[in-house]
Design an enzyme around this catalytic site. Structure first.
Site, short mmCIF file in Angstrom:
data_model
loop_
_atom_site.label_atom_id
_atom_site.label_comp_id
_atom_site.label_asym_id
_atom_site.label_seq_id
_atom_site.Cartn_x
_atom_site.Cartn_y
_atom_site.Cartn_z
N ALA A 113 0.83 -1.21 0.00
CA ALA A 113 0.00 0.00 0.00
C ALA A 113 0.87 1.26 0.00
O ALA A 113 1.94 1.28 0.61
CB ALA A 113 -0.92 -0.01 1.21
N GLY A 116 1.74 2.17 -5.51
CA GLY A 116 2.52 2.73 -6.62
C GLY A 116 3.47 1.72 -7.24
O GLY A 116 3.54 1.58 -8.46
N LYS A 117 4.20 1.00 -6.41
CA LYS A 117 5.14 0.02 -6.93
C LYS A 117 4.41 -1.17 -7.54
O LYS A 117 4.90 -1.79 -8.49
CB LYS A 117 6.12 -0.40 -5.84
N ASP A 135 -0.91 -6.00 1.73
CA ASP A 135 -0.56 -5.14 2.85
C ASP A 135 -1.28 -5.66 4.08
O ASP A 135 -2.44 -6.09 3.98
CB ASP A 135 -0.93 -3.69 2.59
N ARG A 140 -5.27 0.37 4.75
CA ARG A 140 -4.39 0.73 3.63
C ARG A 140 -4.70 -0.07 2.37
O ARG A 140 -4.37 0.36 1.27
CB ARG A 140 -2.92 0.52 4.05
N CYS A 233 13.07 3.54 2.99
CA CYS A 233 13.24 4.98 2.78
C CYS A 233 13.85 5.59 4.05
O CYS A 233 13.40 6.63 4.53
CB CYS A 233 11.92 5.65 2.41
#
Length: 499
Positions: A113, A116-117, A135, A140, A233
Site C-alpha cells: 500500500a 505505486g510500486k 498489505d 491501507r 526509505c
C-alpha cells in the site's frame, strides 16, 4: 525548511556522513522533486510524451518516469482519472526497476500500500504472469485495491495478510519479490514533516524486528533462482546494511547483485556496520561487510530524489520445484488452513450455470475481447481470478482477481474496474470525450450528459446505440455510461469522482 529535524537524527547523520554532512543538510533547504510514471498498460511512453499537458523531464533510473513541476498539479487533469500515469516520488521508482521483471513472472509485492510500486510491476508484466499485492493493514488495502483498479490491472490478487499466512500456500512460488519494508522513514523527512515529528515513535529497534521477520518469510516464498529486492526509505544502517548482512549470514543460498553507481546512486556502507552485531550478538564477517557494499543508497544531496536504500538478493536455485509448494514432505497436499483472518469477501463459490449465462451474455453484447482467468463469485461480485482458488484458502482476500461486475436479480452489472482496463477497440460501443472540453469534467463529477446518437460509436452497424458504452477521454477509458434516447446515464462511481 520550516520545521526542526530531530536532534538525535542530526547528530547521527553528522557522525555517519563526515565531510558530506553539510551538503546533506543543505538538501533540506532545496526544492523537492516531483514525478509521474507513465502507465504503459494504457499508453506507450512515446504517445504520452506527445499528448502530455505539462512539461516532462526524464528520470534517469526509471524507464517510464518523468520529473514534473509541482505547479503542474497532475492529479487535477482528466488523464489522471484515466490512469495514464501514477504520481510517484522519483526515488521510489528505483526498486521495481531492479527486480528485472520478465513477462510471465509470478511477482509478490509484500508491503504494497498504497500501490505505486504494484502498478509499476503490473505495467512491466504487461498483462502476463501474476501479481500478488499485499498489505497487512486493512485500511491501507482500500487505496491499494483502488490503484490496482484505476490503472487497469487484470492479473492481480490483492491480499490483507501477514507474510507467514501467505507462506502457507505460496511457499517457493514467486519468481520476484519486492519488500518495500516498513522503516523509520528518515529518507522522507523532506517530503513529509509529520514523519520527522513521529520519528521517535517509529524506533529503529521496532522496525528491525519487523524487517527481520519479513525477510526470512520472503525467502520461503521465493522460487528457486528467484530475486528479492529489499528497499527502505531510511538512512539507518541497522535497517539497511546490517539487516542485509544478517540475512546473508543466516541464508547462504543468497548473494547480493551489485547495484552500481549509475544515475548518482551510491554504494552501500559496509564500514558503518563493522561495530554492529546480528540478532545473536555476533559481529559480521569481513566478507559479509564487503558484500553489502554492493547494495545501493540514494542520497538527496547526490541526486534529484529523496533518500532510499536498495539491496538486490539473488537466490542460487537450490530449492525444490515450486510446483511442490502445496505438498508436505510425504507428497500429500497440505490441509486447508483457516485462521482468524479468513476471507472477508463473503463466501467464495463457482458461478451457477444461470449466472454464467448472464455474464456471458453481457460479454457477448458489449465486448469483442476474451478475458483470461477463472470466473469466481465472492458474494454477488464476480472476478476473473488469475490464480488457483486453493492458494487463497485461509487468507483475507481483498480482491481475488480482476473485478468485472456484480450479479443482480436476473442481470449482470459491469464493474468500474472492467471499464478502466478496457480499450475502445475491445468493446462494441464507446463514446469519446475531449480533455479540453467541459464534458469530461462533468462526467467525472457524476453528472448526466445530453449526447446525440451519432456520438455513440460502434464497430458494427448491427450494434444498437442503446446500452452500456465505454467512456473515453482522448481515446483512453475512464468508466461506463448508459446511453438511451439522447441521455447518458453516468455510471462513474461516487467514491472516484472529481472534487
Amino acid at each position: 525548511m520550516g520545521y526542526a529535524l530531530p536532534q538525535d537524527f542530526v547528530a547521527k547523520m553528522e557522525r555517519l556522513l563526515g565531510e558530506e554532512y553539510e551538503r546533506f543538510m543543505q538538501s533540506y533547504d532545496a526544492a523537492r522533486f516531483y514525478g509521474i510514471r507513465v502507465n504503459t498498460l494504457k499508453i506507450a511512453v512515446e504517445s504520452f510524451e506527445h499528448i502530455s499537458p505539462f512539461s516532462l523531464r526524464k528520470i534517469p533510473w526509471a524507464q517510464e518516469g518523468f520529473y514534473v513541476h509541482e505547479e503542474a498539479r497532475p492529479g487535477k487533469h482528466p488523464y489522471y482519472h484515466a490512469g495514464l500515469y501514477y504520481i510517484q516520488e522519483p526515488s521510489a521508482m528505483a526498486p521495481v526497476e531492479l527486480l528485472d521483471i520478465q513477462q510471465d513472472d509470478r511477482v509478490l509485492d509484500l508491503c504494497a500500500a498504497p500501490g505505486g510500486k504494484s502498478t509499476q510491476i503490473a505495467a512491466k508484466l504487461a498483462g502476463t504472469g501474476l501479481l500478488v499485492t499485499n498489505d497487512n493493514h486493512p485500511d491501507r488495502t482500500k487505496a491499494l485495491a483502488k490503484n490496482i483498479e484505476l490503472y487497469g490491472v487484470r492479473n492481480a490478487v490483492v491480499l490483507n495478510a501477514v507474510p507467514e499466512e501467505i507462506a502457507r500456500t505460496f511457499a517457493n512460488y514467486f519468481d520476484k519479490i519486492l519488500i518495500d519494508a516498513p522503516c523509520s522513514g528518515e529518507g522522507m523527512f523532506r517530503k513529509d514533516e509529520d514523519m520527522a515529528k513521529q520519528w521517535a515513535k517509529h524506533s529503529v529497534e521496532k522496525c528491525v524486528l519487523m524487517q527481520r521477520d519479513i525477510l526470512r518469510t520472503a525467502a520461503r516464498l521465493l522460487a528457486p533462482g528467484g530475486r528479492i529486492v529489499y528497499s527502505t526509505c531510511t538512512f539507518s544502517p541497522e535497517e539497511n546494511e546490517a539487516m542485509i548482512a544478517e540475512f546473508l549470514e543466516q541464508d547462504s543460498r543468497f548473494h547480493i547483485v551489485p547495484i552500481g553507481e549509475d544515475h548518482g546512486f551510491a554504494k552501500g556502507q559496509g564500514e558503518w556496520i563493522r561495530t554492529l552485531t546480528d540478532e545473536a550478538g555476533k559481529s559480521f564477517e569481513e566478507t559479509t561487510i564487503q558484500a553489502v557494499n554492493g547494495t545501493g543508497r540514494l542520497w538527496p544531496h547526490r541526486l534529484e530524489g529523496e533518500g532510499h536504500f536498495l539491496a538486490v538478493l539473488q537466490h542460487d536455485g537450490t530449492l525444490a520445484s515450486r510446483d511442490e509448494s502445496l505438498e508436505d514432505t510425504s507428497g500429500r497436499k497440505k490441509k486447508e488452513v483457516r485462521g482468524s483472518k479468513a476471507s472477508a469477501q463473503d463466501q467464495k463459490t463457482k458461478l451457477t450455470s444461470d449466472e454464467q449465462e448472464l455474464v456471458q451474455q453481457f460479454m457477448q453484447d458489449h465486448l469483442i475481447t476474451a478475458l483470461s482467468g477463472e470466473a469466481v463469485r465472492y458474494g454477488q461480485h464476480v472476478y476473473m481470478s488469475p490464480v488457483e482458488r486453493e492458494r487463497l484458502d485461509g487468507l483475507k482476500v481483498v480482491r481475488p482477481g480482476f473485478f468485472i461486475g456484480t450479479l443482480k436479480k436476473n442481470r449482470f452489472e459491469p464493474a468500474h474496474p472492467l471499464a478502466t482496463a478496457l480499450r475502445p477497440e475491445e468493446v462494441t460501443r464507446w463514446i469519446h470525450l475531449s480533455s479540453s472540453d467541459d464534458e469530461i469534467i462533468r462526467y467525472l463529477r457524476g453528472e448526466t450528459l445530453t449526447l446525440p446518437e451519432d456520438r455513440v460509436q460502434r464497430g458494427n452497424e448491427s450494434v444498437p446505440a442503446k446500452g452500456y458504452a465505454l467512456i473515453c477521454v482522448d481515446g483512453y477509458s475512464v468508466g461506463w455510461g448508459k446511453w438511451l434516447d439522447g441521455m447518458l446515464k453516468n455510471e462513474y462511481p461516487a467514491g472516484w469522482r472529481w472534487t
